[in-house]
Design an enzyme around this catalytic site. Sequence first.
Site, PDB file in Angstrom:
ATOM      1  N   GLY A  19      -9.762  -3.923   4.906  1.00  0.00           N
ATOM      2  CA  GLY A  19     -11.441  -4.578   5.034  1.00  0.00           C
ATOM      3  C   GLY A  19     -11.175  -5.943   5.369  1.00  0.00           C
ATOM      4  N   ALA A  95      -0.882  -9.437   5.302  1.00  0.00           N
ATOM      5  CA  ALA A  95      -0.514  -8.171   4.733  1.00  0.00           C
ATOM      6  C   ALA A  95      -0.163  -8.595   2.979  1.00  0.00           C
ATOM      7  CB  ALA A  95       0.797  -7.998   5.561  1.00  0.00           C
ATOM      8  N   ASP A 100       1.238  -3.578  -9.772  1.00  0.00           N
ATOM      9  CA  ASP A 100       0.782  -4.484 -11.141  1.00  0.00           C
ATOM     10  C   ASP A 100       1.513  -3.737 -12.494  1.00  0.00           C
ATOM     11  OD1 ASP A 100      -0.779  -5.767  -9.699  1.00  0.00           O
ATOM     12  OD2 ASP A 100      -2.778  -5.069 -10.447  1.00  0.00           O
ATOM     13  N   GLN A 153      -2.291 -14.318 -13.412  1.00  0.00           N
ATOM     14  CA  GLN A 153      -3.067 -13.110 -13.886  1.00  0.00           C
ATOM     15  C   GLN A 153      -2.253 -12.211 -14.769  1.00  0.00           C
ATOM     16  OE1 GLN A 153      -5.746 -11.667 -15.151  1.00  0.00           O
ATOM     17  NE2 GLN A 153      -6.822 -12.031 -13.308  1.00  0.00           N
ATOM     18  N   PHE A 154      -2.955 -11.794 -15.875  1.00  0.00           N
ATOM     19  CA  PHE A 154      -2.255 -10.802 -16.592  1.00  0.00           C
ATOM     20  C   PHE A 154      -1.741  -9.448 -16.030  1.00  0.00           C
ATOM     21  CE2 PHE A 154      -1.863  -6.977 -19.551  1.00  0.00           C
ATOM     22  CZ  PHE A 154      -1.240  -7.710 -20.536  1.00  0.00           C
ATOM     23  N   GLY A 155      -0.618  -8.969 -15.939  1.00  0.00           N
ATOM     24  CA  GLY A 155       0.018  -7.893 -15.144  1.00  0.00           C
ATOM     25  C   GLY A 155       0.294  -8.157 -13.698  1.00  0.00           C
ATOM     26  N   GLN A 156       0.486  -9.235 -13.468  1.00  0.00           N
ATOM     27  CA  GLN A 156       0.706  -9.730 -12.084  1.00  0.00           C
ATOM     28  C   GLN A 156       1.757 -10.915 -12.094  1.00  0.00           C
ATOM     29  OE1 GLN A 156      -3.120 -10.545  -9.810  1.00  0.00           O
ATOM     30  NE2 GLN A 156      -3.003  -8.218  -9.294  1.00  0.00           N
ATOM     31  N   TYR A 159       2.922 -10.554  -8.279  1.00  0.00           N
ATOM     32  CA  TYR A 159       1.933 -10.883  -7.251  1.00  0.00           C
ATOM     33  C   TYR A 159       1.718 -12.470  -7.352  1.00  0.00           C
ATOM     34  CZ  TYR A 159      -2.491 -10.619  -4.603  1.00  0.00           C
ATOM     35  OH  TYR A 159      -3.707 -10.853  -3.674  1.00  0.00           O
ATOM     36  N   TYR A 191     -12.064 -13.299  -6.064  1.00  0.00           N
ATOM     37  CA  TYR A 191     -12.301 -12.018  -6.092  1.00  0.00           C
ATOM     38  C   TYR A 191     -13.509 -11.366  -4.967  1.00  0.00           C
ATOM     39  CZ  TYR A 191      -9.799 -11.540 -10.306  1.00  0.00           C
ATOM     40  OH  TYR A 191      -8.781 -11.552 -11.387  1.00  0.00           O
TER      41      TYR A 191
END
Length: 253
Positions: A19, A95, A100, A153-156, A159, A191
């Site tokens: 997108g 890309a 996560d 960021q939590f869980g990243q 990333y 976001y």
Amino acid sequence: MSQSALPKRVALVTGGIGGLGTEICRQLAQAGRRVIALDLASREDRVAAFHAETSDFGDAIAFEPADVSDFDSCQQLVERIEQRHGSIDVLVNAAGITRDASLRKMTPRQWHELMRVNLDGVFNMCRNVVEGMTARGFGRIVNISSVNGQTGQFGQTNYSAAKAGVHAFGMALARETARKGVTVNTVSPGYCDTPMVAAVSAEIRAQIVADIPIGRLGSPADIARAVAFLSADDAGYITGANLPVNGGYFMSF
């Protein structure tokens, strides 16, 4: 030769059929670029949708299969595109994937898979175009990072580390190429209204929007406009910069 008679500059956009990538391709084509979207050929349904979504630009936008995580594949791709379309003047590294998990649960595979695409992919593509750009005395490289590369960021952990690395990589490369007509900049989206954000629960999505001073999610067009600005011919005095496009979600000097 008049400006209108000059050949179109060739722009490559990795992750170009997503997108965000599709909108970047459209805005670069609107700015007069000959755009090549790069992505995995295995995404057949998405490739077909991409062609439909960009059909109004005719042959100004094309698709080429590529695996940005593979250096040799990127090298062969660049050689193929230069033979077919001419020298590569603009590179947009969009890309990216997510894998996560909290660090206590993250597997080495989740870490390395993400790094191969999100960070190694930037190296693989830049390494294969930068020599030609510097030799010709013109180039625009725009790397897509993320607000989570600035805030974490939590869980990243994977990333966030990769996205922070994208900008640090860009700053270093900008110093190497600054006197050779090649700029290297970063765009860090916040976001946005994408399938990834749409997949989260309505409650969490509402909290995200509540934390954005502008009061809404970003759109792919918001990000693509920033990319088009930094990749313009007359943007030659901006290099090594990070342009946050996050609605005020994160502000800093």
